[in-house]
Design a protein around this motif. Sequence first.
Motif, PDB file in Angstrom:
ATOM      1  N   MET A   1       0.807  -1.179   0.066  1.00  0.00           N
ATOM      2  CA  MET A   1       0.213   0.012  -0.139  1.00  0.00           C
ATOM      3  C   MET A   1       0.780   1.243   0.087  1.00  0.00           C
ATOM      4  SD  MET A   1      -2.944   1.082   2.742  1.00  0.00           S
ATOM      5  CE  MET A   1      -3.703   2.819   2.680  1.00  0.00           C
ATOM      6  N   ILE A   2       0.502   1.978  -0.778  1.00  0.00           N
ATOM      7  CA  ILE A   2       1.193   3.376  -0.978  1.00  0.00           C
ATOM      8  C   ILE A   2       0.794   4.368   0.204  1.00  0.00           C
ATOM      9  CG2 ILE A   2       1.784   5.503  -2.460  1.00  0.00           C
ATOM     10  CD1 ILE A   2       1.099   3.604  -4.773  1.00  0.00           C
ATOM     11  N   THR A   3       1.828   4.877   0.812  1.00  0.00           N
ATOM     12  CA  THR A   3       1.598   5.624   2.006  1.00  0.00           C
ATOM     13  C   THR A   3       1.605   7.356   1.569  1.00  0.00           C
ATOM     14  OG1 THR A   3       3.987   6.443   2.278  1.00  0.00           O
ATOM     15  CG2 THR A   3       3.041   4.359   3.583  1.00  0.00           C
ATOM     16  N   ARG A   4       0.860   8.012   2.366  1.00  0.00           N
ATOM     17  CA  ARG A   4       0.547   9.203   1.850  1.00  0.00           C
ATOM     18  C   ARG A   4       1.830  10.084   1.534  1.00  0.00           C
ATOM     19  NH1 ARG A   4      -4.381  12.000   0.704  1.00  0.00           N
ATOM     20  NH2 ARG A   4      -5.727  10.062   0.475  1.00  0.00           N
ATOM     21  N   GLN A   6       4.572   8.719   0.274  1.00  0.00           N
ATOM     22  CA  GLN A   6       5.077   8.286  -0.946  1.00  0.00           C
ATOM     23  C   GLN A   6       4.239   9.030  -2.004  1.00  0.00           C
ATOM     24  OE1 GLN A   6       4.498   4.107  -0.142  1.00  0.00           O
ATOM     25  NE2 GLN A   6       6.624   3.771   0.024  1.00  0.00           N
ATOM     26  N   MET A   7       2.886   9.008  -1.973  1.00  0.00           N
ATOM     27  CA  MET A   7       2.341   9.710  -2.807  1.00  0.00           C
ATOM     28  C   MET A   7       2.471  11.263  -3.311  1.00  0.00           C
ATOM     29  SD  MET A   7      -2.017   9.763  -2.902  1.00  0.00           S
ATOM     30  CE  MET A   7      -2.291   7.947  -2.512  1.00  0.00           C
ATOM     31  N   TYR A   8       2.541  11.967  -2.053  1.00  0.00           N
ATOM     32  CA  TYR A   8       3.002  13.321  -2.346  1.00  0.00           C
ATOM     33  C   TYR A   8       4.217  13.707  -2.733  1.00  0.00           C
ATOM     34  CZ  TYR A   8      -0.948  14.290   0.566  1.00  0.00           C
ATOM     35  OH  TYR A   8      -2.411  14.297   1.450  1.00  0.00           O
ATOM     36  N   SER A   9       5.294  12.804  -2.372  1.00  0.00           N
ATOM     37  CA  SER A   9       6.607  12.674  -2.848  1.00  0.00           C
ATOM     38  C   SER A   9       6.793  12.377  -4.216  1.00  0.00           C
ATOM     39  CB  SER A   9       7.609  11.523  -2.147  1.00  0.00           C
ATOM     40  OG  SER A   9       8.934  11.279  -2.546  1.00  0.00           O
ATOM     41  N   ARG A  10       5.798  11.546  -4.883  1.00  0.00           N
ATOM     42  CA  ARG A  10       5.771  11.350  -6.442  1.00  0.00           C
ATOM     43  C   ARG A  10       5.278  12.432  -7.123  1.00  0.00           C
ATOM     44  NH1 ARG A  10       2.952   5.319  -7.024  1.00  0.00           N
ATOM     45  NH2 ARG A  10       4.954   4.074  -6.246  1.00  0.00           N
ATOM     46  N   MET A  11       4.413  13.247  -6.481  1.00  0.00           N
ATOM     47  CA  MET A  11       3.847  14.530  -7.068  1.00  0.00           C
ATOM     48  C   MET A  11       4.892  15.547  -7.063  1.00  0.00           C
ATOM     49  SD  MET A  11       0.005  14.422  -5.175  1.00  0.00           S
ATOM     50  CE  MET A  11      -0.973  13.202  -5.714  1.00  0.00           C
ATOM     51  N   TYR A  42       5.030  18.744   2.677  1.00  0.00           N
ATOM     52  CA  TYR A  42       4.964  18.150   1.312  1.00  0.00           C
ATOM     53  C   TYR A  42       3.762  18.692   0.758  1.00  0.00           C
ATOM     54  CZ  TYR A  42       8.216  14.165   1.515  1.00  0.00           C
ATOM     55  OH  TYR A  42       9.285  13.270   1.975  1.00  0.00           O
ATOM     56  N   VAL A  43       2.772  19.403   1.539  1.00  0.00           N
ATOM     57  CA  VAL A  43       1.535  20.215   0.743  1.00  0.00           C
ATOM     58  C   VAL A  43       1.614  21.346   1.279  1.00  0.00           C
ATOM     59  CG1 VAL A  43      -0.803  20.017   0.361  1.00  0.00           C
ATOM     60  CG2 VAL A  43       0.462  17.789   0.815  1.00  0.00           C
ATOM     61  N   MET A  44       1.266  21.633   2.413  1.00  0.00           N
ATOM     62  CA  MET A  44       1.266  23.304   2.968  1.00  0.00           C
ATOM     63  C   MET A  44       2.125  24.208   2.499  1.00  0.00           C
ATOM     64  SD  MET A  44      -1.691  22.118   3.583  1.00  0.00           S
ATOM     65  CE  MET A  44      -2.541  23.882   3.419  1.00  0.00           C
ATOM     66  N   LEU A 359      -1.696  18.348  -5.496  1.00  0.00           N
ATOM     67  CA  LEU A 359      -1.460  18.147  -3.878  1.00  0.00           C
ATOM     68  C   LEU A 359      -2.772  18.307  -3.301  1.00  0.00           C
ATOM     69  CD1 LEU A 359       2.083  20.061  -3.776  1.00  0.00           C
ATOM     70  CD2 LEU A 359       1.504  17.529  -3.504  1.00  0.00           C
ATOM     71  N   LEU A 360      -3.366  19.450  -3.637  1.00  0.00           N
ATOM     72  CA  LEU A 360      -4.679  19.984  -2.850  1.00  0.00           C
ATOM     73  C   LEU A 360      -5.804  19.056  -2.982  1.00  0.00           C
ATOM     74  CD1 LEU A 360      -4.418  23.875  -2.721  1.00  0.00           C
ATOM     75  CD2 LEU A 360      -3.617  22.050  -1.010  1.00  0.00           C
ATOM     76  N   LYS A 361      -5.879  18.406  -4.288  1.00  0.00           N
ATOM     77  CA  LYS A 361      -7.024  17.619  -4.619  1.00  0.00           C
ATOM     78  C   LYS A 361      -6.875  16.370  -3.812  1.00  0.00           C
ATOM     79  CE  LYS A 361      -8.783  14.713  -8.318  1.00  0.00           C
ATOM     80  NZ  LYS A 361      -8.819  14.328  -9.576  1.00  0.00           N
ATOM     81  N   ARG A 362      -5.859  15.991  -3.451  1.00  0.00           N
ATOM     82  CA  ARG A 362      -5.600  14.602  -2.893  1.00  0.00           C
ATOM     83  C   ARG A 362      -5.704  14.943  -1.302  1.00  0.00           C
ATOM     84  NH1 ARG A 362      -6.671   9.658  -3.633  1.00  0.00           N
ATOM     85  NH2 ARG A 362      -5.509  10.133  -5.662  1.00  0.00           N
TER      86      ARG A 362
END
Length: 486
Positions: A1-4, A6-11, A42-44, A359-362
Motif C-alpha cells: 500500500m502506498i503511504t501518503r 510516498q504519494m505526495y513525494s511522487r507528485m 509536502y503540501v502546505m 497536492l490539494l485535490k488529494r
Amino acid sequence: MITRQQMYSRMLGKDQLLYRISEKLTAVPDGAEGCGKVTALYVMAPVMCMYVAWVLREACAAGIRRLYFLARDGYSMYETARIFCEKRKLPIECRYLYCSRYAWRRAEYHLLKEASLSYICLGGIDVNFRKLMSRAGLTDEEGKEIAGLTGMEKDWETPLKYRRLKELQIQLAACRPFMEKMGEKSRNAYPSVAEYLKQEGLLEPVPWALVDSGWTGSMQKSLQHLLDSMGYQGKVQGYYFGMYEHPDGVEPAACHCWYFGPGTGLRRKANFSNSLFECIYSSPEGMTEGYEKRGEVYCPVLEKPRNPNREKILKTTDYLKRYAEALSRVPSEIQSEAPGKELPSGSTPNKNRKLTFALLKRFMGRPSPEEAGEFGSYIFCDDVTGEDSQRVAAELTPEEIRENRFFGRVACYLKRNGKRVRESAWLEGSIVRSGMPAAELWHCTLCKYVLYFRKQMKHHMKRRHEVGRKASKNRHEAGRKASKYK
C-alpha cells in the motif's frame, strides 16, 4: 500500500527543488513524525511558497513597494514573504495589518446604509437572528428588542434558511429602530478604524497592495470604501490565492488571482476547501474586533488573545518558515529587474498551479482517515463575529451526509418549511471521518461542480452585459460627437 508520504513525494518529484527540500526537512527528527508533519512539508509549505513567490514577482513587475498582509489568513503569507524579501533583497516592504470583516464592516455600515444589510443577512453555517444582530454590532438586549419588532423573538436561536434571510433583509430595511441603532454603532466605531488605517500608512504616497486568501474580495471593497471616505485618491489593488467572485463596485483588474478566479479554475474549486485553508494558514492570535488608542498609538482589540488552533498553527508555521528559508537560499529570479523569469521553485506559474492542484485535490478532496482526523479537528467559525465555533469537519451522521448530496440540497431549498440541511465546513473530512464509502466523496465533488459552474456562468453573463453596456455607451458618445460637428 502506498503511504501518503510516498504519494505526495511522487507528485513533488515533478519539481526537483521542492522535492529535495521536502525530503530533507522531513528527515530531520523533531519528535513529530505523524501526518501533520508530512502534510505540512509536502503540501502546505510548498503550496504557500509557490503562491507567495508569484505574489512577489507580480508585485515587483507592477512597481509595488509595500504589501499589506491581512489578518488572519495573511499570517503565513506574511511570514513567507518576509523571509523571501529579506534573503533575496527585494525592494518590497512587508507589513501585517490587523483587521477583520467584522471590524471594517461595522465602521462602514453608516456609509452603506441599507446596502449594509447584504452583509448582515449573509448566509452561512447555522446562521440565526442572534448572529444577524451581532453582525450589526447590537448587544443581545438590543437585538431582542428588534426581534420583538420583526416577529423573530421565538426564533432568536433558530437556524435560518437562505430564503428566510432574503426576507429578513427586506424586513430589517423597513425597521427604523434597527437602522438607527446600527447607524449609531457604526458611527462610533468609524473614528478608531480610520485612525488605525492612517497610522499604518495606507494614505501615504507609496505604491501598495493587499495580500490575502481572497474568496469574495469583500475586504478590498470595504477598505476602498473606508479610504475613499478619508479622502484617499488611489485604487486598492489586491493579490489573492483564489476568488469565487469579484465584489460589486471593484474593478476586476484590481483583483489579481493565483489559483482560481471567478470565471476560471472549476476543477480546482471543486476539489478545494477554503474553510480548511483558513484554519491551517491562520494566525496564533484571535480575531480583531476593533481598535483602541493606547498612549499615542492605535492598537487592535482582539476577541480572544489566542486562536483555539494556536499550537497546531505555530507548529505548521515553524515548518513553513524552515521551508521558506531553505528555498530562499537557492538562487532564484524573484527580482524586480527580471520579473518575467522563473519562480524560485524552478517552474513557471502554470506548472506550479498544476502541482498545487495535484497536492490539494488529494489532501482536501480525498483525505486519508489520519488526515481527516488530524486536520478535521481544527476549530472553525465561518461567521464574521467569530461566534459558535465548531470542528471544521463536523461530526455528521450518514443520513446528514446523504442530505448534503446535490438532490438533497435542491429538495431542501424548494420546500419552504422543509428540513434544513446540516452542513460541514469541510464535508470531505466529515465523510472520511464517518467511515462512509469513498463513493460519497464523488457526490460531494459533483455538488461543488454544479455550484461553481453556475457561479461561473453568472460571472460570464455579468461580464458580457458590462462589455455590451460599455460598447453601447461608446457608440452613443461617438454618435453624439459626430452630430455635434455636422
